[in-house]
Design an enzyme around this catalytic site. Structure first.
Site, PDB file in Angstrom:
ATOM      1  N   ARG A 190     -10.101  56.104 -56.674  1.00 18.79           N
ATOM      2  CA  ARG A 190     -10.804  56.394 -57.934  1.00 18.79           C
ATOM      3  C   ARG A 190      -9.606  57.054 -59.204  1.00 18.79           C
ATOM      4  NH1 ARG A 190     -16.568  60.668 -57.302  1.00 18.79           N
ATOM      5  NH2 ARG A 190     -14.199  62.376 -56.792  1.00 18.79           N
TER       6      ARG A 190
ATOM      7  N   LYS B  42     -12.784  60.874 -64.262  1.00 19.95           N
ATOM      8  CA  LYS B  42     -12.487  61.666 -63.626  1.00 19.95           C
ATOM      9  C   LYS B  42     -11.847  62.757 -64.736  1.00 19.95           C
ATOM     10  CE  LYS B  42     -12.776  64.780 -60.123  1.00 19.95           C
ATOM     11  NZ  LYS B  42     -14.215  65.267 -60.193  1.00 19.95           N
TER      12      LYS B  42
ATOM     13  N   GLU C  88     -26.569  64.501 -63.072  1.00 19.40           N
ATOM     14  CA  GLU C  88     -26.184  64.938 -62.409  1.00 19.40           C
ATOM     15  C   GLU C  88     -25.472  66.601 -62.647  1.00 19.40           C
ATOM     16  OE1 GLU C  88     -22.133  63.637 -62.106  1.00 19.40           O
ATOM     17  OE2 GLU C  88     -21.728  63.010 -64.022  1.00 19.40           O
TER      18      GLU C  88
HETATM   19  N1  PXG Z   1     -19.995  64.742 -60.871  1.00 23.02           N
HETATM   20  C1  PXG Z   1     -18.946  64.657 -61.567  1.00 23.02           C
HETATM   21  C2  PXG Z   1     -19.072  64.991 -63.055  1.00 23.02           C
HETATM   22  C3  PXG Z   1     -17.760  65.888 -60.592  1.00 23.02           C
HETATM   23  O1  PXG Z   1     -16.826  65.784 -61.118  1.00 23.02           O
HETATM   24  C4  PXG Z   1     -18.883  65.267 -58.514  1.00 23.02           C
HETATM   25  C5  PXG Z   1     -20.000  64.315 -59.459  1.00 23.02           C
HETATM   26  C6  PXG Z   1     -18.674  64.786 -57.087  1.00 23.02           C
HETATM   27  O2  PXG Z   1     -17.753  64.387 -56.755  1.00 23.02           O
HETATM   28  P1  PXG Z   1     -17.396  64.189 -55.352  1.00 23.02           P
HETATM   29  O3  PXG Z   1     -16.474  62.550 -55.521  1.00 23.02           O
HETATM   30  O4  PXG Z   1     -16.811  65.361 -55.435  1.00 23.02           O
HETATM   31  O5  PXG Z   1     -18.498  63.349 -54.397  1.00 23.02           O
HETATM   32  C7  PXG Z   1     -17.800  65.456 -59.216  1.00 23.02           C
HETATM   33  C8  PXG Z   1     -16.588  66.211 -58.189  1.00 23.02           C
HETATM   34  C9  PXG Z   1     -14.650  70.966 -57.840  1.00 23.02           C
HETATM   35  C10 PXG Z   1     -14.441  70.640 -58.672  1.00 23.02           C
HETATM   36  O6  PXG Z   1     -13.715  72.167 -57.680  1.00 23.02           O
HETATM   37  C11 PXG Z   1     -15.379  68.781 -58.530  1.00 23.02           C
HETATM   38  C12 PXG Z   1     -15.305  68.479 -59.405  1.00 23.02           C
HETATM   39  C13 PXG Z   1     -14.728  68.062 -60.701  1.00 23.02           C
HETATM   40  C14 PXG Z   1     -14.481  69.670 -61.105  1.00 23.02           C
HETATM   41  C15 PXG Z   1     -14.375  70.607 -59.991  1.00 23.02           C
HETATM   42  O7  PXG Z   1     -15.927  71.967 -57.989  1.00 23.02           O
HETATM   43  N2  PXG Z   1     -15.654  66.897 -58.986  1.00 23.02           N
END
Ligand code: PXG
Length: 291
Positions: free
Chosen positions: A52, A151, A184
């Protein structure tokens, strides 16, 4: 405790790991990142996170000067250097130093940063009681402006929604897309349970295709729970039997109140608890070994 941080091929003590104020990651949010977890000496879904990251970089024409395999080795090395078995890993690739203009062509050296630290989680009791969340008025970015599948280091859209939640005394915000369909949360994907079925917004809607989301869908199917990837509006949230969020940091966390409406019985539901248990089992079993 001071950590060792990987910065462009070197391991530096946290306090010495510094980035230029001319870095376009800092000046413009020009860069990409990943958040990854290690459990019991194994990195969970490392290949998926690296894939990703490389896709996000490709989408913004940012060339990562390492192969996926090389970067994987650096991640593992960073964990070893910090003696970590359970960790939160932050991988950041920024455009690098340039001048004060936007032009990415003037940034010849992308910066690669790997931070590995202990994770700070939501308190245990919230995994029983569930979160109280609100629907933000800030809508998710539209793909024709900034595709949320990237991301990127530009997370203001999400932060604005998070601020709304904070101001309303909630810990998380649900974001809708421009058409009013549930997308989301600010850093997590969302699921609802209705009539024994698991429903989550489809990946073509404005969501980051979460790696935890994919794991949850796989686990549910294995448990013979019917899964539907379908768009829905806030009505379906308010009238759901169960609701939970999924993400690398939060794992699976129940939601028990949305805009003041109590969801189900006001505590973690049956299917949510089953998936939480299965998820935790999987994280202990699977992953790329560190040592
Ligand atoms: N949606 C968004 C917008 C995200 O940034 C997820 C869903 C979940 O994706 P994963 O692959 O982690 O199951 C994310 C995850 C944190 C943190 O430390 C996590 C994310 C971004 C910024 C901070 O909590 N991404």
């Amino acid at each position: 405790m001071e950590q060792w941080v990987y910065l462009n091929g070197e391991y530096l003590p946290q306090r010495e790991a510094k980035i230029s104020v001319f870095d376009h990651g800092f000046l413009y949010g020009d860069g990409v990142f990943e958040g990854i977890r290690a459990y019991e000496g194994k990195v969970f879904k490392l290949k998926e996170h690296l894939q990703r990251l490389f896709n996000s970089a490709k989408a913004i024409s940012l060339n990562i000067p390492l192969s996926q395999q090389e970067l994987q080795e650096k991640v593992l090395e960073t964990l070893r250097k910090n003696n970590l078995k359970n960790a939160y890993i932050r991988l950041v690739i920024s455009r690098g130093e340039g001048d004060l203009g936007l032009d990415p062509r003037k940034c010849p050296h992308p910066q690669i940063i790997i931070i590995a630290d202990k994770i700070i989680l939501y308190p245990d009791e919230l995994y029983e009681k569930g979160l109280e969340v609100v629907i933000a008025s800030t809508r998710r970015n539209i793909p024709s402006a900034l595709d949320v599948k990237i991301k990127s280091l530009n997370y203001l859209n999400n932060i604005l929604a998070k601020l709304e939640a904070n101001l309303k005394g909630a810990s998380e915000a649900i974001m809708l897309n421009q058409d009013g369909y549930v997308a989301e949360c600010t850093g997590d994907n969302i699921f609802i349970v209705k009539g024994g079925e698991l429903i989550t917004p489809p990946s073509w809607i404005e969501i980051l295709k979460g790696i935890t989301r994919d794991v949850v869908i796989g686990l549910a199917k294995r448990e013979r729970i019917r899964v539907r990837e379908e768009s829905f509006t806030p009505f379906s949230l308010y009238t759901s039997d169960e609701c939970f969020l999924s993400g690398t940091a939060a794992e699976i966390i129940p939601v028990t109140k949305i805009d003041g409406r109590v969801i189900g019985e006001g505590k973690a539901g049956k299917i949510t608890r089953l998936l939480m248990r299965k998820f935790r089992q999987l994280t202990k079993k699977e992953g790329v070994p560190i040592y």
